[in-house]
Design a protein around this motif. Structure first.
Motif, PDB file in Angstrom:
ATOM      1  N   ALA A 155       0.821  -1.206   0.000  1.00  0.00           N
ATOM      2  CA  ALA A 155       0.000   0.000   0.000  1.00  0.00           C
ATOM      3  C   ALA A 155       0.858   1.259   0.000  1.00  0.00           C
ATOM      4  O   ALA A 155       0.458   2.288  -0.561  1.00  0.00           O
ATOM      5  CB  ALA A 155      -0.935  -0.013   1.215  1.00  0.00           C
ATOM      6  N   ASP A 156       2.035   1.186   0.600  1.00  0.00           N
ATOM      7  CA  ASP A 156       2.906   2.362   0.716  1.00  0.00           C
ATOM      8  C   ASP A 156       4.098   2.330  -0.224  1.00  0.00           C
ATOM      9  O   ASP A 156       4.636   3.376  -0.591  1.00  0.00           O
ATOM     10  CB  ASP A 156       3.390   2.485   2.164  1.00  0.00           C
ATOM     11  N   VAL A 157       4.530   1.129  -0.614  1.00  0.00           N
ATOM     12  CA  VAL A 157       5.674   1.011  -1.529  1.00  0.00           C
ATOM     13  C   VAL A 157       5.294   0.049  -2.665  1.00  0.00           C
ATOM     14  O   VAL A 157       5.752  -1.095  -2.715  1.00  0.00           O
ATOM     15  CB  VAL A 157       6.937   0.502  -0.801  1.00  0.00           C
ATOM     16  N   PRO A 158       4.439   0.495  -3.595  1.00  0.00           N
ATOM     17  CA  PRO A 158       4.036  -0.389  -4.700  1.00  0.00           C
ATOM     18  C   PRO A 158       5.201  -0.787  -5.596  1.00  0.00           C
ATOM     19  O   PRO A 158       5.118  -1.794  -6.310  1.00  0.00           O
ATOM     20  CB  PRO A 158       2.999   0.451  -5.462  1.00  0.00           C
ATOM     21  N   GLU A 159       6.298  -0.022  -5.526  1.00  0.00           N
ATOM     22  CA  GLU A 159       7.469  -0.359  -6.340  1.00  0.00           C
ATOM     23  C   GLU A 159       8.085  -1.710  -5.971  1.00  0.00           C
ATOM     24  O   GLU A 159       8.948  -2.219  -6.694  1.00  0.00           O
ATOM     25  CB  GLU A 159       8.550   0.721  -6.190  1.00  0.00           C
ATOM     26  N   LEU A 160       7.658  -2.293  -4.857  1.00  0.00           N
ATOM     27  CA  LEU A 160       8.197  -3.587  -4.454  1.00  0.00           C
ATOM     28  C   LEU A 160       7.936  -4.669  -5.494  1.00  0.00           C
ATOM     29  O   LEU A 160       8.641  -5.683  -5.511  1.00  0.00           O
ATOM     30  CB  LEU A 160       7.604  -4.005  -3.104  1.00  0.00           C
ATOM     31  N   LEU A 161       6.945  -4.477  -6.350  1.00  0.00           N
ATOM     32  CA  LEU A 161       6.653  -5.475  -7.379  1.00  0.00           C
ATOM     33  C   LEU A 161       7.429  -5.218  -8.667  1.00  0.00           C
ATOM     34  O   LEU A 161       7.246  -5.940  -9.652  1.00  0.00           O
ATOM     35  CB  LEU A 161       5.147  -5.514  -7.667  1.00  0.00           C
ATOM     36  N   GLN A 162       8.290  -4.212  -8.664  1.00  0.00           N
ATOM     37  CA  GLN A 162       9.188  -3.995  -9.796  1.00  0.00           C
ATOM     38  C   GLN A 162      10.488  -4.747  -9.528  1.00  0.00           C
ATOM     39  O   GLN A 162      11.071  -4.600  -8.456  1.00  0.00           O
ATOM     40  CB  GLN A 162       9.469  -2.505  -9.974  1.00  0.00           C
ATOM     41  N   PRO A 163      10.956  -5.574 -10.466  1.00  0.00           N
ATOM     42  CA  PRO A 163      12.113  -6.427 -10.182  1.00  0.00           C
ATOM     43  C   PRO A 163      13.443  -5.700 -10.039  1.00  0.00           C
ATOM     44  O   PRO A 163      14.357  -6.205  -9.390  1.00  0.00           O
ATOM     45  CB  PRO A 163      12.145  -7.381 -11.388  1.00  0.00           C
ATOM     46  N   GLN A 164      13.574  -4.519 -10.627  1.00  0.00           N
ATOM     47  CA  GLN A 164      14.864  -3.841 -10.572  1.00  0.00           C
ATOM     48  C   GLN A 164      15.227  -3.441  -9.145  1.00  0.00           C
ATOM     49  O   GLN A 164      14.350  -3.161  -8.335  1.00  0.00           O
ATOM     50  CB  GLN A 164      14.902  -2.609 -11.494  1.00  0.00           C
ATOM     51  N   PRO A 165      16.524  -3.405  -8.836  1.00  0.00           N
ATOM     52  CA  PRO A 165      16.960  -3.038  -7.478  1.00  0.00           C
ATOM     53  C   PRO A 165      16.582  -1.594  -7.146  1.00  0.00           C
ATOM     54  O   PRO A 165      16.524  -0.729  -8.024  1.00  0.00           O
ATOM     55  CB  PRO A 165      18.480  -3.210  -7.526  1.00  0.00           C
ATOM     56  N   PHE A 166      16.334  -1.343  -5.879  1.00  0.00           N
ATOM     57  CA  PHE A 166      16.139   0.023  -5.399  1.00  0.00           C
ATOM     58  C   PHE A 166      17.491   0.721  -5.326  1.00  0.00           C
ATOM     59  O   PHE A 166      18.530   0.081  -5.177  1.00  0.00           O
ATOM     60  CB  PHE A 166      15.502   0.010  -4.003  1.00  0.00           C
ATOM     61  N   ASP A 167      17.464   2.050  -5.418  1.00  0.00           N
ATOM     62  CA  ASP A 167      18.694   2.823  -5.258  1.00  0.00           C
ATOM     63  C   ASP A 167      19.184   2.817  -3.816  1.00  0.00           C
ATOM     64  O   ASP A 167      20.340   3.105  -3.534  1.00  0.00           O
ATOM     65  CB  ASP A 167      18.487   4.271  -5.717  1.00  0.00           C
ATOM     66  N   ARG A 168      18.295   2.500  -2.888  1.00  0.00           N
ATOM     67  CA  ARG A 168      18.629   2.417  -1.467  1.00  0.00           C
ATOM     68  C   ARG A 168      17.743   1.352  -0.841  1.00  0.00           C
ATOM     69  O   ARG A 168      16.880   0.781  -1.508  1.00  0.00           O
ATOM     70  CB  ARG A 168      18.434   3.765  -0.771  1.00  0.00           C
ATOM     71  N   PHE A 169      17.960   1.079   0.426  1.00  0.00           N
ATOM     72  CA  PHE A 169      17.179   0.057   1.104  1.00  0.00           C
ATOM     73  C   PHE A 169      15.702   0.465   1.088  1.00  0.00           C
ATOM     74  O   PHE A 169      15.345   1.565   1.521  1.00  0.00           O
ATOM     75  CB  PHE A 169      17.684  -0.088   2.536  1.00  0.00           C
ATOM     76  N   TRP A 170      14.839  -0.420   0.586  1.00  0.00           N
ATOM     77  CA  TRP A 170      13.431  -0.054   0.401  1.00  0.00           C
ATOM     78  C   TRP A 170      12.760   0.352   1.713  1.00  0.00           C
ATOM     79  O   TRP A 170      11.823   1.169   1.697  1.00  0.00           O
ATOM     80  CB  TRP A 170      12.660  -1.204  -0.253  1.00  0.00           C
ATOM     81  N   GLN A 171      13.229  -0.189   2.835  1.00  0.00           N
ATOM     82  CA  GLN A 171      12.589   0.152   4.108  1.00  0.00           C
ATOM     83  C   GLN A 171      12.779   1.624   4.476  1.00  0.00           C
ATOM     84  O   GLN A 171      11.971   2.195   5.226  1.00  0.00           O
ATOM     85  CB  GLN A 171      13.111  -0.749   5.225  1.00  0.00           C
TER      86      GLN A 171
END
Length: 247
Positions: A155-171
Motif C-alpha cells: 500500500a505504501d511502496v508499490p514499487e516492491l513489485l518492480q524487479p529492478q533493485p532500489f537505489d537504497r534500502f526499500w525500508q
C-alpha cells in the motif's frame, strides 16, 4: 588507537575485513606490516600475528613473497545481509568490490513455508511479496538472496513489485512514507539441504537428487505494526561467512 582497552586479535581482523569489504583494500593490495599494526593498535606482535593468521585462515588474505600479506585475488568470504546494510550505511555502496547482482525477480505469491508464515504472522497460503536476487562475486554466484515481505507494505511502496533493485534500502522509503521505523532482530544462522532451484541459481553442478548442504542466514525486520520482512541468504558451498554486523 586511543581506546582505554586494547583491541583483541578478532577486533583487528574485523577492522581489516571491513576495509576489504568496503573496497579500501582491494585484491592484491598489501596489508600494513605487523610492526606498524602493533604500534597503531597498541597491542603485542602476538596479537597482530593471530589477527593476520585469522584472515589467512578465512581466505581473506594470502602471504606473497616480497609483498607480505596481501588481499586474496578470489575472496572465499561472502557478506551477510547485515554486513551489506552496514556497508551501505558506511560507504553508500550497494556492492562490495568485484560484486554485482543478477536474476532479479519480484512478484506476489502464496506463502507455503510454515516457518515464514509464522514469522510474518500470516496464514499458510496468504500472499507475500517475494523479491529475489543472486549476488555474484568475481563472476561466480555467491549468495541467493530472498526477501519475503508482508503484503501490507504494498500500500505504501508499490514499487516492491518492480524487479529492478532500489537505489537504497526499500525500508527507508517505507519509513519516509509511513513514519514507521523498522528494526532488525539478531541474525540467525542455520544449515539445510539446498533445493534444486537454489542449486541452479548458485550454478552448483550436482547429481540428480543429491543432498547438498548449504549455509542459510535469516534476518527478520519489524515495525510497530508487527513483522514486516524475512530475509533468507543461501550461500554457495565452499564459501565462508564471517561476522560483519558491527560498525
Amino acid at each position: 588507537m586511543t581506546d582505554k582497552a586494547s583491541p583483541g586479535y578478532a577486533d583487528i581482523a574485523a577492522h581489516y575485513r571491513r576495509l576489504i569489504e568496503d573496497g579500501s583494500l582491494r585484491p592484491g593490495d598489501s596489508l600494513p606490516p605487523m610492526s606498524q599494526v602493533k604500534e597503531e593498535f597498541g597491542v603485542s606482535i602476538t596479537t597482530v600475528n593471530r589477527a593476520y593468521r585469522l584472515l589467512k585462515d578465512e581466505g581473506v588474505t594470502t602471504p606473497r613473497p616480497g609483498a607480505g600479506t596481501v588481499v586474496s585475488e578470489r575472496l572465499q568470504v561472502a557478506s551477510t545481509g547485515a554486513a551489506r546494510l552496514a556497508r551501505i550505511a558506511r560507504t553508500g555502496e550497494k556492492y562490495a568490490p568485484g560484486e554485482t547482482s543478477v536474476d532479479h525477480i519480484a512478484h506476489l505469491r502464496s506463502c507455503h513455508d510454515p516457518q515464514v508464515a509464522e514469522i510474518l504472522g500470516i496464514e499458510v497460503g496468504d500472499e507475500v511479496i517475494v523479491r529475489r536476487r543472486v549476488f555474484v562475486r568475481d563472476g561466480k554466484p555467491a549468495v541467493a538472496a530472498f526477501s519475503m515481505i508482508h503484503s501490507r507494505a504494498l500500500a505504501d511502496v508499490p514499487e516492491l513489485l518492480q524487479p529492478q533493485p532500489f537505489d537504497r534500502f526499500w525500508q527507508e522509503i517505507y519509513t519516509e512514507r509511513t513514519g514507521h521505523v523498522t528494526t532488525k532482530s539478531p541474525e540467525r544462522r542455520t544449515a539445510r539441504l539446498a533445493s534444486s532451484d537454489e542449486l541452479a541459481l548458485l550454478s552448483v553442478q550436482a547429481p540428480e537428487n543429491a543432498a547438498v548442504p548449504v549455509l542459510v542466514l535469516v534476518n527478520v525486520f519489524h515495525d510497530d505494526q508487527g513483522p514486516l520482512e524475512v530475509w533468507e541468504d543461501v550461500y554457495a558451498p565452499g564459501l565462508w561467512q564471517v561476522e560483519g554486523e558491527k560498525p
